[in-house]
Design a protein around this motif. Structure first.
Motif, PDB file in Angstrom:
ATOM      1  N   GLN A 109     -22.025   7.191  11.209  1.00  0.00           N
ATOM      2  CA  GLN A 109     -22.458   5.979  11.913  1.00  0.00           C
ATOM      3  C   GLN A 109     -21.544   5.637  13.090  1.00  0.00           C
ATOM      4  O   GLN A 109     -21.692   4.582  13.689  1.00  0.00           O
ATOM      5  N   LEU A 110     -20.591   6.541  13.401  1.00  0.00           N
ATOM      6  CA  LEU A 110     -19.655   6.305  14.493  1.00  0.00           C
ATOM      7  C   LEU A 110     -19.995   7.194  15.681  1.00  0.00           C
ATOM      8  O   LEU A 110     -20.447   8.326  15.518  1.00  0.00           O
ATOM      9  N   ASN A 111     -19.765   6.678  16.879  1.00  0.00           N
ATOM     10  CA  ASN A 111     -19.859   7.457  18.106  1.00  0.00           C
ATOM     11  C   ASN A 111     -18.504   7.379  18.804  1.00  0.00           C
ATOM     12  O   ASN A 111     -18.118   6.320  19.299  1.00  0.00           O
ATOM     13  N   VAL A 112     -17.771   8.490  18.827  1.00  0.00           N
ATOM     14  CA  VAL A 112     -16.430   8.523  19.408  1.00  0.00           C
ATOM     15  C   VAL A 112     -16.534   8.841  20.899  1.00  0.00           C
ATOM     16  O   VAL A 112     -17.035   9.901  21.279  1.00  0.00           O
ATOM     17  N   VAL A 113     -16.102   7.906  21.740  1.00  0.00           N
ATOM     18  CA  VAL A 113     -16.173   8.075  23.198  1.00  0.00           C
ATOM     19  C   VAL A 113     -15.077   9.032  23.648  1.00  0.00           C
ATOM     20  O   VAL A 113     -13.894   8.796  23.392  1.00  0.00           O
TER      21      VAL A 113
ATOM     22  N   THR B  83     -27.287   2.333  21.691  1.00  0.00           N
ATOM     23  CA  THR B  83     -26.481   3.262  20.901  1.00  0.00           C
ATOM     24  C   THR B  83     -26.524   2.847  19.437  1.00  0.00           C
ATOM     25  O   THR B  83     -26.170   1.715  19.107  1.00  0.00           O
ATOM     26  N   SER B  84     -26.966   3.747  18.567  1.00  0.00           N
ATOM     27  CA  SER B  84     -27.104   3.394  17.154  1.00  0.00           C
ATOM     28  C   SER B  84     -25.756   3.318  16.453  1.00  0.00           C
ATOM     29  O   SER B  84     -25.543   2.487  15.572  1.00  0.00           O
ATOM     30  N   GLY B  85     -24.820   4.187  16.818  1.00  0.00           N
ATOM     31  CA  GLY B  85     -23.518   4.204  16.154  1.00  0.00           C
ATOM     32  C   GLY B  85     -22.545   3.213  16.779  1.00  0.00           C
ATOM     33  O   GLY B  85     -22.728   2.742  17.906  1.00  0.00           O
ATOM     34  N   LYS B  86     -21.509   2.893  16.028  1.00  0.00           N
ATOM     35  CA  LYS B  86     -20.460   2.021  16.536  1.00  0.00           C
ATOM     36  C   LYS B  86     -19.580   2.819  17.492  1.00  0.00           C
ATOM     37  O   LYS B  86     -19.082   3.890  17.160  1.00  0.00           O
ATOM     38  N   LEU B  87     -19.390   2.290  18.719  1.00  0.00           N
ATOM     39  CA  LEU B  87     -18.609   2.994  19.738  1.00  0.00           C
ATOM     40  C   LEU B  87     -17.117   2.833  19.466  1.00  0.00           C
ATOM     41  O   LEU B  87     -16.617   1.721  19.314  1.00  0.00           O
ATOM     42  N   ILE B  88     -16.418   3.967  19.433  1.00  0.00           N
ATOM     43  CA  ILE B  88     -14.977   3.993  19.190  1.00  0.00           C
ATOM     44  C   ILE B  88     -14.301   4.632  20.398  1.00  0.00           C
ATOM     45  O   ILE B  88     -14.602   5.765  20.762  1.00  0.00           O
ATOM     46  N   TRP B  89     -13.373   3.905  21.043  1.00  0.00           N
ATOM     47  CA  TRP B  89     -12.709   4.401  22.252  1.00  0.00           C
ATOM     48  C   TRP B  89     -11.316   4.979  21.980  1.00  0.00           C
ATOM     49  O   TRP B  89     -10.668   5.462  22.884  1.00  0.00           O
ATOM     50  N   PHE B  90     -10.835   4.908  20.746  1.00  0.00           N
ATOM     51  CA  PHE B  90      -9.447   5.273  20.469  1.00  0.00           C
ATOM     52  C   PHE B  90      -9.110   6.711  20.851  1.00  0.00           C
ATOM     53  O   PHE B  90      -7.963   7.017  21.154  1.00  0.00           O
ATOM     54  N   HIS B  91     -10.092   7.607  20.808  1.00  0.00           N
ATOM     55  CA  HIS B  91      -9.815   9.023  21.040  1.00  0.00           C
ATOM     56  C   HIS B  91     -10.234   9.483  22.445  1.00  0.00           C
ATOM     57  O   HIS B  91     -10.270  10.687  22.705  1.00  0.00           O
ATOM     58  N   GLY B  92     -10.558   8.546  23.320  1.00  0.00           N
ATOM     59  CA  GLY B  92     -10.960   8.908  24.677  1.00  0.00           C
ATOM     60  C   GLY B  92      -9.865   9.652  25.412  1.00  0.00           C
ATOM     61  O   GLY B  92      -8.690   9.280  25.353  1.00  0.00           O
ATOM     62  N   LYS B  93     -10.228  10.713  26.117  1.00  0.00           N
ATOM     63  CA  LYS B  93      -9.251  11.555  26.794  1.00  0.00           C
ATOM     64  C   LYS B  93      -9.228  11.350  28.302  1.00  0.00           C
ATOM     65  O   LYS B  93      -8.188  11.472  28.935  1.00  0.00           O
TER      66      LYS B  93
ATOM     67  N   PHE C 282      -9.372  -4.557  33.104  1.00  0.00           N
ATOM     68  CA  PHE C 282     -10.185  -4.292  31.914  1.00  0.00           C
ATOM     69  C   PHE C 282      -9.534  -3.243  31.020  1.00  0.00           C
ATOM     70  O   PHE C 282      -9.398  -3.422  29.809  1.00  0.00           O
ATOM     71  N   PHE C 283      -9.128  -2.133  31.618  1.00  0.00           N
ATOM     72  CA  PHE C 283      -8.540  -1.060  30.818  1.00  0.00           C
ATOM     73  C   PHE C 283      -7.175  -1.444  30.260  1.00  0.00           C
ATOM     74  O   PHE C 283      -6.802  -1.017  29.170  1.00  0.00           O
ATOM     75  N   ALA C 284      -6.419  -2.256  31.002  1.00  0.00           N
ATOM     76  CA  ALA C 284      -5.093  -2.669  30.528  1.00  0.00           C
ATOM     77  C   ALA C 284      -5.192  -3.613  29.336  1.00  0.00           C
ATOM     78  O   ALA C 284      -4.344  -3.594  28.437  1.00  0.00           O
ATOM     79  N   ARG C 285      -6.228  -4.444  29.304  1.00  0.00           N
ATOM     80  CA  ARG C 285      -6.379  -5.424  28.226  1.00  0.00           C
ATOM     81  C   ARG C 285      -7.066  -4.855  26.987  1.00  0.00           C
ATOM     82  O   ARG C 285      -6.897  -5.392  25.894  1.00  0.00           O
ATOM     83  N   ASN C 286      -7.848  -3.806  27.162  1.00  0.00           N
ATOM     84  CA  ASN C 286      -8.627  -3.258  26.050  1.00  0.00           C
ATOM     85  C   ASN C 286      -7.724  -2.487  25.096  1.00  0.00           C
ATOM     86  O   ASN C 286      -7.137  -1.462  25.455  1.00  0.00           O
ATOM     87  N   ARG C 287      -7.617  -2.968  23.870  1.00  0.00           N
ATOM     88  CA  ARG C 287      -6.703  -2.351  22.907  1.00  0.00           C
ATOM     89  C   ARG C 287      -7.201  -1.019  22.382  1.00  0.00           C
ATOM     90  O   ARG C 287      -6.443  -0.255  21.784  1.00  0.00           O
ATOM     91  N   GLU C 288      -8.467  -0.715  22.595  1.00  0.00           N
ATOM     92  CA  GLU C 288      -9.006   0.561  22.111  1.00  0.00           C
ATOM     93  C   GLU C 288      -8.760   1.700  23.097  1.00  0.00           C
ATOM     94  O   GLU C 288      -8.871   2.863  22.740  1.00  0.00           O
ATOM     95  N   ILE C 289      -8.460   1.361  24.359  1.00  0.00           N
ATOM     96  CA  ILE C 289      -8.271   2.381  25.379  1.00  0.00           C
ATOM     97  C   ILE C 289      -6.849   2.929  25.301  1.00  0.00           C
ATOM     98  O   ILE C 289      -5.876   2.172  25.322  1.00  0.00           O
ATOM     99  N   ARG C 290      -6.723   4.236  25.241  1.00  0.00           N
ATOM    100  CA  ARG C 290      -5.399   4.864  25.175  1.00  0.00           C
ATOM    101  C   ARG C 290      -4.748   4.881  26.547  1.00  0.00           C
ATOM    102  O   ARG C 290      -5.352   5.295  27.533  1.00  0.00           O
ATOM    103  N   TYR C 291      -3.487   4.461  26.619  1.00  0.00           N
ATOM    104  CA  TYR C 291      -2.753   4.500  27.888  1.00  0.00           C
ATOM    105  C   TYR C 291      -2.467   5.939  28.332  1.00  0.00           C
ATOM    106  O   TYR C 291      -2.118   6.176  29.482  1.00  0.00           O
ATOM    107  N   SER C 292      -2.613   6.880  27.402  1.00  0.00           N
ATOM    108  CA  SER C 292      -2.387   8.288  27.751  1.00  0.00           C
ATOM    109  C   SER C 292      -3.641   8.954  28.314  1.00  0.00           C
ATOM    110  O   SER C 292      -3.611  10.147  28.638  1.00  0.00           O
ATOM    111  N   SER C 293      -4.749   8.208  28.448  1.00  0.00           N
ATOM    112  CA  SER C 293      -5.980   8.774  29.013  1.00  0.00           C
ATOM    113  C   SER C 293      -5.743   9.220  30.455  1.00  0.00           C
ATOM    114  O   SER C 293      -5.073   8.531  31.228  1.00  0.00           O
ATOM    115  N   TRP C 294      -6.319  10.364  30.814  1.00  0.00           N
ATOM    116  CA  TRP C 294      -6.184  10.869  32.179  1.00  0.00           C
ATOM    117  C   TRP C 294      -7.109  10.110  33.127  1.00  0.00           C
ATOM    118  O   TRP C 294      -8.227   9.757  32.754  1.00  0.00           O
ATOM    119  N   ILE C 295      -6.652   9.894  34.365  1.00  0.00           N
ATOM    120  CA  ILE C 295      -7.445   9.197  35.383  1.00  0.00           C
ATOM    121  C   ILE C 295      -7.836  10.180  36.476  1.00  0.00           C
ATOM    122  O   ILE C 295      -6.977  10.836  37.079  1.00  0.00           O
TER     123      ILE C 295
END
Length: 404
Positions: free
Chosen positions: A36-40, A97-107, A127-140
């Motif tokens: 039931q999860l959708n990993v972004v 989106t049927s599944g719950k969106l999870i951003w923790f593993h976004g690359k 937005f990205f700085a405040r969102n606790r699910e967004i990884r600071y190690s994500s590539w830009i």
């Protein structure tokens, strides 16, 4: 014994409502199964200036139910939504989106070309700085056109675009003609109004057989000198990015930079020789002379001959000295051309002059930082190179009939 069961029965009656609420939307602790999860994995952000709408596009994958199971194309899902803010667009994604969106593993986070040219970068970074699910190690990455075009592209060698982009980014240390920063770097650099930042540009083209081909090359410079105005954006070529990586250490691992020079036995004959260069040490100092900053940069390099067709003997000291001199001239010329462009055309301090003067001359900095935009284009820089080693890679040739 008869009296002992009453407290147990009372405990069961108290816990019953909580047990019934588990896994429901009405109450208790909501429990989600893996399916039931959708990993972004990839997030793209574009901006429509005509309608003043943000466009958020994502690529997700459903987690495997069994450990070690490979990702299949059937588990990869791509969608998009719009909104007056990025937060609204992210909430609108839930409507499809049927599944719950999870951003923790976004690359990877991709910003569209129009987005970075409009005066909306502050909202995006906030937005990205405040969102606790967004990884600071994500590539830009900055898209040459739209971020959505990259997110929805068909991967060339992987099952999903997240893996494809991450693999190309990891190869940059062996190429050295672009640089990709993390979200943490983006937040830190953009908050400093005296400098700019640079990150890799991603583009989609058609490869053999008409398949999409994703390329990360060059570098996009965003000048944050005046955050009240739309950011100035310019693109550095692969050659300019290579010179920038000589100027500054922009990754934990120094890249392998290749320079090609001509070594001929005479003026009419030229042979290309490829030399791999790695920066061993950088020493940058600043002085203030007559109220004007000056920069001195001393580089210590290691060189390795990777390919040579020259007839000159590379085991001789005079040949090695000539080779070092030719490579040195080429490196310094490229660095000067880049610095002239950054100072005179882009007025973007991505080489780090502001931070250097701030560290070494605090009083001068506090007195003149308000005029930095006028000071920076006229700062002279003296660049010198010292070779720590030059490995010639001599291969002993075996004559016919000679035994090893």
């Amino acid at each position: 014994m008869k009296a002992g069961w009453k407290p147990l029965l009372l405990l069961v009656l108290i816990m019953l409502p909580l047990i019934q609420g588990c896994g429901t939307a009405e109450g208790g602790i909501a429990v989600r199964e893996l399916n039931q999860l959708n990993v972004v994995m990839v997030t793209g952000v574009d901006y429509d200036p005509k309608h003043k709408k943000f466009i958020l596009s994502i690529q997700t994958v459903k987690p495997a139910l069994e450990k070690g199971t490979a990702v299949s194309p059937e588990t990869v899902y791509t969608t998009r939504a719009t909104g007056d803010t990025i937060m609204e667009a992210s909430k609108n994604l839930r409507a499809q989106t049927s599944g719950k969106l999870i951003w923790f593993h976004g690359k990877v986070i991709i910003l569209g070309h129009t987005l970075v040219r409009e005066n909306v970068m502050k909202e995006v970074i906030d937005f990205f700085a405040r969102n606790r699910e967004i990884r600071y190690s994500s590539w830009i990455l900055i898209a040459k056109k739209t971020a959505e075009e990259i997110v929805t592209a068909e991967p060339n060698s992987e099952v999903m675009m997240g893996y494809e982009l991450n693999g190309i980014i990891n190869n940059q240390s062996e190429w050295g003609r672009t640089v990709v920063v993390t979200l943490k770097d983006l937040i830190n650099h953009y908050s400093d109004s005296y400098v700019g930042f640079v990150t890799g540009q991603v583009n989609k083209s058609k490869g053999k057989g008409g398949k999409d081909q994703i390329i990360i090359a060059d570098g996009v410079v965003i000048n944050a000198f005046n955050p009240k105005q739309a950011s100035r954006v310019s693109v550095l070529s692969k050659k300019e990015m290579q010179a920038l990586r000589i100027f500054r250490k922009m990754a934990q691992q120094e890249p392998e930079l290749i320079y090609s020079v001509s070594l001929g036995a005479d003026a009419d004959t030229k042979y290309n020789t490829a030399v791999q260069v790695k920066v061993r040490n950088r020493k940058a100092t600043s002085t203030i002379e007559n109220g004007r900053p000056k920069i001195k940069m001393e580089l210590t390099l290691d060189g390795t001959v990777l390919e040579s067709g020259t007839q000159l003997d590379l085991s001789k000291k005079e040949t090695v000295a000539r080779l070092e001199g030719d490579v040195e001239k080429k490196i310094i010329a490229d660095m000067r051309l880049l610095l002239t462009r950054l100072q005179k055309k882009d007025n973007a301090d991505i080489v780090g002059f502001a931070s250097l003067i701030h560290r070494q001359h605090k009083d001068y900095w506090h007195q003149h930082k308000g005029q930095w935009r006028e000071i920076y284009p006229n700062i002279p820089a003296d660049i010198s190179i010292k070779w720590n080693s030059m490995r010639n890679g001599i291969i002993r040739q075996v004559k016919a009939g000679e035994k090893e």
